[in-house]
Write a protein that holds these residues in place. Structure first.
Motif, PDB file in Angstrom:
ATOM      1  N   ARG A   1       1.385   4.691  -2.888  1.00 64.36           N
ATOM      2  CA  ARG A   1       1.376   6.056  -2.797  1.00 64.36           C
ATOM      3  C   ARG A   1       2.548   6.689  -3.079  1.00 64.36           C
ATOM      4  O   ARG A   1       2.516   7.933  -3.196  1.00 64.36           O
ATOM      5  CB  ARG A   1       1.080   6.148  -1.321  1.00 64.36           C
TER       6      ARG A   1
ATOM      7  N   PRO B   1      -3.835   4.032   6.454  1.00 61.65           N
ATOM      8  CA  PRO B   1      -2.949   3.606   5.453  1.00 61.65           C
ATOM      9  C   PRO B   1      -2.617   2.141   5.628  1.00 61.65           C
ATOM     10  O   PRO B   1      -2.244   1.632   4.579  1.00 61.65           O
ATOM     11  CB  PRO B   1      -1.952   4.546   5.808  1.00 61.65           C
TER      12      PRO B   1
ATOM     13  N   SER C   1       3.004   7.500 -12.353  1.00 60.22           N
ATOM     14  CA  SER C   1       1.607   7.815 -12.472  1.00 60.22           C
ATOM     15  C   SER C   1       0.673   7.030 -12.893  1.00 60.22           C
ATOM     16  O   SER C   1      -0.469   7.281 -12.782  1.00 60.22           O
ATOM     17  CB  SER C   1       1.567   9.570 -12.814  1.00 60.22           C
TER      18      SER C   1
ATOM     19  N   SER D   1      -9.748   4.947   5.120  1.00 58.74           N
ATOM     20  CA  SER D   1      -8.737   6.039   5.184  1.00 58.74           C
ATOM     21  C   SER D   1      -7.538   5.446   5.783  1.00 58.74           C
ATOM     22  O   SER D   1      -6.168   6.183   5.657  1.00 58.74           O
ATOM     23  CB  SER D   1      -8.970   7.199   5.586  1.00 58.74           C
TER      24      SER D   1
ATOM     25  N   PRO E   1       0.890  -1.231  -0.103  1.00 60.27           N
ATOM     26  CA  PRO E   1      -0.095  -0.073   0.020  1.00 60.27           C
ATOM     27  C   PRO E   1       0.808   1.209  -0.113  1.00 60.27           C
ATOM     28  O   PRO E   1       0.618   2.163  -0.827  1.00 60.27           O
ATOM     29  CB  PRO E   1      -0.930  -0.128   1.158  1.00 60.27           C
ATOM     30  N   GLU E   2       1.968   1.410   0.610  1.00 54.99           N
ATOM     31  CA  GLU E   2       2.774   2.593   0.982  1.00 54.99           C
ATOM     32  C   GLU E   2       3.405   2.714  -0.537  1.00 54.99           C
ATOM     33  O   GLU E   2       3.830   3.856  -1.113  1.00 54.99           O
ATOM     34  CB  GLU E   2       3.779   2.355   1.975  1.00 54.99           C
TER      35      GLU E   2
ATOM     36  N   ARG F   1      -7.094   2.686  -4.186  1.00 62.38           N
ATOM     37  CA  ARG F   1      -7.275   4.245  -4.469  1.00 62.38           C
ATOM     38  C   ARG F   1      -9.023   4.356  -4.081  1.00 62.38           C
ATOM     39  O   ARG F   1      -9.464   5.618  -4.165  1.00 62.38           O
ATOM     40  CB  ARG F   1      -6.989   4.419  -5.892  1.00 62.38           C
TER      41      ARG F   1
ATOM     42  N   ASP G   1       5.652   8.392  -5.029  1.00 64.41           N
ATOM     43  CA  ASP G   1       5.821   8.879  -6.615  1.00 64.41           C
ATOM     44  C   ASP G   1       7.528   9.390  -6.736  1.00 64.41           C
ATOM     45  O   ASP G   1       7.831  10.033  -7.534  1.00 64.41           O
ATOM     46  CB  ASP G   1       4.913  10.098  -6.908  1.00 64.41           C
TER      47      ASP G   1
END
Lengths: 316, 316
Positions: free
Chosen positions: A115, A270, B268, A268, A111-112, B115, A117
């Motif tokens: 997120r 994480p 992305s 929500s 999951p992390e 998401r 980028d």
């Protein structure tokens, strides 16, 4: 090759799905109309089921794992001379695969990662775990549990299976090294448990089986996966344990309440992975049902005991 | 029990890591200082390595899978009478587990789930796949490929292993039903391939092995997983295939360039999972190295061929 001696009808769709026609052939029978058949594979609803069946029909394969609706609709009672089989067990492999996916994604900190980028290798390194050498306790050793065990063994996990009787879980690809304990002794295993997969039926005894007390005994590195029913976990206690870091995370295909309402903390957090009860999606069910039906056609043709027989006196 | 006759030293840390001391005992030897030992397990860098070893030291276990640095530093040449072994193969299981995680997370549509902040069951259902009955082509049948095959079998996947020779891949938990083809015949398998795992070494021959042409032959439901080296995939062609939906997604533990620069489209794209080359993190390496060392201690004690011998004439 001569035509097989046993004929099986498929309903209600005409022509039947190709996968089911193939299942009949794979089982050693031929597909026929209801009037010429000895067995019927039914891929429809109770409401679509024929009020009367030809006398020659000895066996009906139903498409659901739980057949309460078929009893309620009176289908079973209306055909006292027919043997019904359910699809119990047929869909277990897909759910077990989903459970493995949730567990691996959690342990490997996915999951992390999703997120990120930017290249956060040094941040992520300490959080990457492995199932190798870890103890996975599977609560519930029915179809899903039995399908999951052989998936965990090649990863080097140690498995503790929990069932009602404590009798050793056995099966085609289940090694003797599996430890089985009875639900009564569940309290003893938490200290040795790294991760938990919940795969037991929802009953009054299993309600909130994973509660604040159990969560407190797990490790900060533990993942809890639930592919059974939401009621087996005390959701408020789970949210607390996820928020405080008492456990590493949870992978949930089922929730309480279900659907999980918008704005619920599990959306929500994480370290919560929620999949909306989609571990056994419709398009995978037909293939799984076909495999199950093929096995039962073969058993019907060769006179062996059928898989998942429905017992009218027990109601399932 | 009498004291084992063979003594193994562990360096450079004193006291040695408990896992390595256990490895020596598990292998049937005792831990001793360098002056009393016949073998040495080295968990440090080439720079820390002793300039001279006692004459009684016959064997040294190095901690790296690739030992170029040890040749460069002159360690191998300085000890011509010592047999060196590398840790080649020791870390394959963790990388294989990571590859399985990426593949399952992709096939089960996990990125989009993570998401979501609402119960999108009907949206997600059609996108959930399974490895059951699907063909996974593993390019490269070295340590990682051989570790991955037994993890895929219980999920009901069909595996095509690709190696240079085309000689059938064999191994302790690798069934005979595995299909092996040679790299020369790779073009023939894409039409039958559902998913690809890249696990081959980076060589001039494997550079951009997965290019626009290969990606065009895969399916809109295909996932491509790379746990080898970024150079095996043409990244621009991959970005195009991911953007157009020519394939379903990619799970990448390695990229070209690496680190992947900020702002790169792979960060992305919703169907790209990037993990920053963290499939074999430091804290898992010691346990894996200890397992490998234990196996080699046992082989040393019993006079069997050692795993992963370093050949000074070949340079690896």
């Amino acid at each position: 090759m001569s035509r097989p001696a046993v004929a099986i009808a498929i309903g209600p769709a005409d022509p039947p799905p190709a996968l089911l026609a193939k299942a009949v052939a794979d089982g050693g029978a031929s597909v026929a109309g209801l009037g010429e058949a000895q067995g019927l594979i039914w891929a429809g609803t109770p409401g679509q089921f024929p009020d009367e069946l030809p006398e020659a029909i000895e066996w009906v394969q139903l498409p659901a794992a739980g057949v309460e609706d078929w009893f309620t609709a009176g289908v079973i009672a209306a055909h006292p001379n027919v043997r019904f089989t359910s699809a119990a067990g047929a869909f277990a492999a897909s759910v077990a695969e989903h459970a493995l996916m949730l567990l691996l994604a959690g342990v490997r900190y996915l999951p992390e990662h999703l997120r990120a980028d930017t290249w956060r290798q040094q941040d992520f390194f300490p959080h990457i775990g492995s199932l190798r050498g870890k103890t996975v306790t599977i609560v519930g050793a029915g179809g899903i549990g039995k399908a999951l065990i052989p998936m965990l063994i090649p990863l080097g996990a140690h498995v503790i299976a929990v069932n009602r009787s404590g009798r050793p879980v056995t099966g085609p690809r289940i090694p003797d090294t599996i430890e089985t304990i009875s639900t009564d002794h569940l309290a003893r295993v938490w200290a040795r448990t790294d991760h938990v997969v919940v795969a037991a039926p929802a009953t009054p005894e299993t309600n909130h089986l994973i509660d604040a007390d159990v969560l407190a005994r797990l490790k900060p590195s533990s993942w809890v996966v639930n592919v059974a029913r939401g009621s087996l976990i005390d959701t408020d206690a789970l949210v607390s344990a996820l928020s405080s870091g008492a456990i590493a995370g949870a992978g949930l295909d089922v929730t309480e309440p279900e659907p999980l309402p918008d704005g619920h903390p599990l959306w929500s957090l994480p370290n919560a992975i929620v999949t909306p009860h989609d571990s056994n999606p419709p398009q995978l069910r037909l293939a799984a049902f076909a495999d199950h039906a093929a096995a039962n056609v073969e058993r019907f043709v060769t006179g062996k005991d059928l898989l998942a027989p429905v017992d009218p006196s027990l109601g399932y």
